[in-house]
Design an enzyme around this catalytic site. Sequence first.
Site, PDB file in Angstrom:
ATOM      1  N   ILE A  15      64.877 116.399  36.013  1.00 54.20           N
ATOM      2  CA  ILE A  15      63.949 115.431  35.424  1.00 54.20           C
ATOM      3  C   ILE A  15      64.394 115.091  33.995  1.00 54.20           C
ATOM      4  O   ILE A  15      64.428 113.920  33.595  1.00 54.20           O
ATOM      5  CB  ILE A  15      62.504 115.975  35.451  1.00 54.20           C
ATOM      6  CG1 ILE A  15      62.021 116.083  36.911  1.00 54.20           C
ATOM      7  CG2 ILE A  15      61.566 115.098  34.637  1.00 54.20           C
ATOM      8  CD1 ILE A  15      60.650 116.719  37.098  1.00 54.20           C
ATOM      9  N   TYR A 148      51.469 129.052  34.442  1.00 53.45           N
ATOM     10  CA  TYR A 148      52.092 127.734  34.224  1.00 53.45           C
ATOM     11  C   TYR A 148      51.009 126.649  34.171  1.00 53.45           C
ATOM     12  O   TYR A 148      51.017 125.777  33.293  1.00 53.45           O
ATOM     13  CB  TYR A 148      53.063 127.504  35.377  1.00 53.45           C
ATOM     14  CG  TYR A 148      53.613 126.114  35.571  1.00 53.45           C
ATOM     15  CD1 TYR A 148      54.721 125.673  34.844  1.00 53.45           C
ATOM     16  CD2 TYR A 148      53.077 125.250  36.530  1.00 53.45           C
ATOM     17  CE1 TYR A 148      55.258 124.406  35.056  1.00 53.45           C
ATOM     18  CE2 TYR A 148      53.603 123.992  36.745  1.00 53.45           C
ATOM     19  CZ  TYR A 148      54.692 123.571  36.010  1.00 53.45           C
ATOM     20  OH  TYR A 148      55.220 122.325  36.230  1.00 53.45           O
ATOM     21  N   LYS A 152      49.968 124.117  31.230  1.00 55.32           N
ATOM     22  CA  LYS A 152      50.059 122.652  31.368  1.00 55.32           C
ATOM     23  C   LYS A 152      48.714 121.995  31.035  1.00 55.32           C
ATOM     24  O   LYS A 152      48.679 120.901  30.469  1.00 55.32           O
ATOM     25  CB  LYS A 152      50.511 122.270  32.773  1.00 55.32           C
ATOM     26  CG  LYS A 152      51.964 122.656  33.094  1.00 55.32           C
ATOM     27  CD  LYS A 152      52.976 121.879  32.274  1.00 55.32           C
ATOM     28  CE  LYS A 152      54.397 122.071  32.807  1.00 55.32           C
ATOM     29  NZ  LYS A 152      55.402 121.373  31.978  1.00 55.32           N
TER      30      LYS A 152
END
Length: 258
Positions: A15, A148, A152
């Site tokens: 990405i 995670y 986020k």
Amino acid sequence: MTRSLAVVTGAAGDIGRAIARRLAEGHDRVALLDIDAAAVSAAIDHLGGGDRFLPVVCDVTDEQSLAAMARVLAEAGQVKTLVNNAGAARAVSLHDTDASIWRQDLALNLEAAFLTFRALEEPLKESRGALVNIASVNGMAVFGHPAYSAAKAGLIHFTKLVAVEYGKFGIRANAVAPGTVRTQAWEARAAANPQVFEEVKRWYALRRIATADDVANAVHFLAGDQAAAITGVCLPVDCGLTAGQAELAHTFSQSDHY
Ligand SMILES: NC(=O)c1ccc[n+]([C@@H]2O[C@H](COP(=O)([O-])OP(=O)(O)OC[C@H]3O[C@@H](n4cnc5c(N)ncnc54)[C@H](O)[C@@H]3O)[C@@H](O)[C@H]2O)c1
């Protein structure tokens, strides 16, 4: 004239590399930051090399490493865009998450974005620049990988904090929340279940998953002048995952139109 710079962290990944390629449109140079020196040079080769792409080996969780990076970039040009893209998930469930994993996931997926922004805040003020944080649908609802995901969710809030406090300097801050994107981060899951990408598609309204280029296009938009009045938002690039699930709508409504 000073050269304009875009900075992408975790840029050796799939990405990050796609974002770097896209941001080369609209910036004189793109700095690719990554902790993995070999992978970042391979990424630059993949992008065609040249003076346009600048490799910088940097651990975004380490303040000294970030300070050294900021000194290098001050010589290279004027930072106009920062994309906090470095990220990874270590444990799939709370049951599998120990204190060390929790801290490491928060350090990489949340604290590093704060530290990197602070390291580049002065040039961003001077350029009235843009910050784009790569969050995740995991920051919006529960899809596994708890530490995670909590990080986020924090990153989405951090985006709003920057938007509100730094708006007076002309800095815009936005987040992009990708759904599933087939990258090296999925290798273990794809090895365990080669059908995993086919299986996930049923949960996506568009019946497909996003690509790295889909994410890069959203970042390019949010970083550019077309988004001059947009700050503090989180844009899902998730083929409709967070809009809802057709199977659930079918069950709730008993309508065959879903
Ligand atoms: N792939 C997906 O399905 C998906 C979905 C939603 C969000 N995202 C997010 O997109 C971003 C990129 O994901 P990806 O799938 O390309 O990951 P990736 O694993 O392919 O790439 C991540 C890169 O970050 C680098 N990195 C790791 N720790 C670092 C550190 N301390 N300092 C600097 N660099 C470091 C790695 O070396 C790697 O090159 C991440 O923030 C991820 O959470 C990915």
